[in-house]
Write a protein that holds these residues in place. Structure first.
Motif, short mmCIF file in Angstrom:
data_model
loop_
_atom_site.label_atom_id
_atom_site.label_comp_id
_atom_site.label_asym_id
_atom_site.label_seq_id
_atom_site.Cartn_x
_atom_site.Cartn_y
_atom_site.Cartn_z
N ASP A 275 1.04 -0.83 -0.06
CA ASP A 275 0.07 -0.43 -0.15
C ASP A 275 0.81 1.22 -0.11
O ASP A 275 0.62 2.15 -1.04
N TYR A 318 -7.92 -9.29 -4.09
CA TYR A 318 -8.58 -8.14 -5.36
C TYR A 318 -9.49 -7.11 -4.61
O TYR A 318 -9.26 -6.38 -5.11
N ALA A 319 -10.24 -7.18 -4.05
CA ALA A 319 -11.18 -6.33 -3.20
C ALA A 319 -10.27 -5.30 -2.75
O ALA A 319 -10.67 -4.04 -2.96
N TRP A 320 -9.35 -5.95 -1.65
CA TRP A 320 -8.76 -4.19 -0.57
C TRP A 320 -7.69 -3.86 -2.37
O TRP A 320 -8.02 -2.77 -1.64
N HIS A 322 -8.98 -2.70 -5.48
CA HIS A 322 -9.98 -2.24 -6.27
C HIS A 322 -9.60 -0.98 -5.03
O HIS A 322 -10.10 0.46 -5.58
N LYS A 323 -10.24 -1.75 -3.92
CA LYS A 323 -10.94 -0.51 -3.19
C LYS A 323 -10.04 0.89 -2.79
O LYS A 323 -10.38 1.57 -1.98
N GLN A 324 -8.80 0.60 -2.56
CA GLN A 324 -7.58 0.77 -2.46
C GLN A 324 -7.18 2.48 -3.32
O GLN A 324 -7.00 3.77 -3.11
N ASP A 326 -8.81 2.71 -6.75
CA ASP A 326 -9.38 2.65 -7.86
C ASP A 326 -10.16 4.33 -7.51
O ASP A 326 -10.95 4.09 -6.33
N GLU A 327 -10.01 4.68 -8.50
CA GLU A 327 -10.30 6.38 -8.64
C GLU A 327 -11.18 6.56 -9.05
O GLU A 327 -11.15 6.43 -10.45
#
Length: 327
Positions: A275, A318-320, A322-324, A326-327
């Protein structure tokens, strides 16, 4: 009357014996007569007597028949003989025999004295006073098409990125709007580090530039858990080798997390370091032409459809991701 010699008659003279030549002649004539007198082969009949054969000399001989001349057949010419060239062996170059000089008999040659060269007098150059120049790092990099470093506002303190890693990332001459994607991978192995992957990519997969990724994040086996290793491709700012597309490799940065995420999940420290690293890199490479930061994708989400892959594995969150980002 008695049987004596009559009176008045002289006795006959005695005949002399023939000579040796006469005896030979008589024998020859007798033998020739015997040759002509052949005995009859059949009893005498009333058949007429055979005619005497003419003497061979008196009988004319028939002229011999001419023998037809045979047309001489053409004799095939023999192929020309090829005389092989004699093989001349290459002259062997004699190996020089090292000669060890005797310390007493041989003396080093005295070097000849070199002629003295008088240098020409140097012409003094006119003195030029340089104009004062004010150098600013950001302005210098912008004038050469480079992205300036520093001035990050998202984090006041980086917990998982060491100062050494930050310095290596900032030191690289990053071209403006060069990197447009950041791609996340897994190594597919339960252990490893940048050095091991460098050897595999260079000597097994024969990749000229070695390690295919720009960054590697360890899992605590061959390197520290969450430790970031900066690859040579980032330092030299050359294209990667982590995506099956030359175009994407030229505009996409590769981050590899050590581990096989089809069997296990990445460690919490790996995700926390990932991250921070992604956020730091997005600030460092700057925004693209459309004013957006580099797009973050997993490997299987960006690889061309002709070459499908499951990297970074089914256990990766993958969900984490995209959440972090994806803008």
């Amino acid at each position: 009357m008695g049987s004596g010699v009559l009176r008045g008659q002289q006795p006959a003279a005695a005949t002399p014996p023939p000579s040796a030549e006469q005896q030979k002649r008589l024998q020859f004539l007798k033998a020739r007569e015997e040759m002509h007198a052949l005995p009859p082969t059949t009893p005498a009949t009333a058949s007429p007597a055979p005619k005497p054969k003419p003497h061979p000399k008196a009988t004319p001989k028939e002229p011999p028949k001419p023998i037809p001349k045979e047309t001489p057949k053409e004799t095939p010419k023999p192929p020309p003989e090829v005389t092989p060239k004699p093989h001349t062996p290459a002259p062997a170059t004699p190996k020089p025999v090292p000669v060890t000089p005797h310390p007493e008999k041989e003396r080093p040659a005295t070097p000849l004295p070199l002629p003295k060269v008088t240098p020409a007098p140097a012409t003094p150059l006119p003195r030029v006073t340089p104009a004062p120049v004010t150098v600013e790092k950001s302005g210098y990099e912008e004038s050469h098409g480079l992205q300036p470093s520093g001035g990050f506002s998202w984090f006041t303190r980086w917990k998982y990125l060491s100062k050494g890693v930050q310095a290596e990332i900032n030191r690289a001459p990053v071209a403006r709007r060069r990197w447009r994607y950041i791609v996340v991978h897994n190594s597919g192995t339960r252990q490893g580090n940048a050095k091991a992957f460098e050897y595999y990519h260079r000597y097994v997969r024969h990749m000229q530039n070695g390690l295919a990724y720009q960054f590697v994040i360890g899992n605590g086996t061959s390197s520290g858990d969450g430790e970031v290793e900066v690859g040579n491709r980032w330092k030299r700012q050359i294209n990667g080798g982590h995506v099956h597309s030359d175009y994407l490799n030229n505009i996409a940065l590769g981050i590899c997390l050590v581990g096989d995420f089809n069997r296990e999940k990445p460690t919490q420290r790996q995700l926390a370091t990932l991250d921070e690293l992604i956020r730091f890199l997005r600030q460092r490479v700057g925004s693209s032409d459309v004013g957006k930061y580099a797009v973050v994708k997993a490997h299987r989400e960006i690889n061309p459809p002709r070459w499908p892959t499951d990297c970074p594995g089914n256990e990766f969150p993958y969900a984490w991701l995209h959440k972090q980002f994806d803008e």
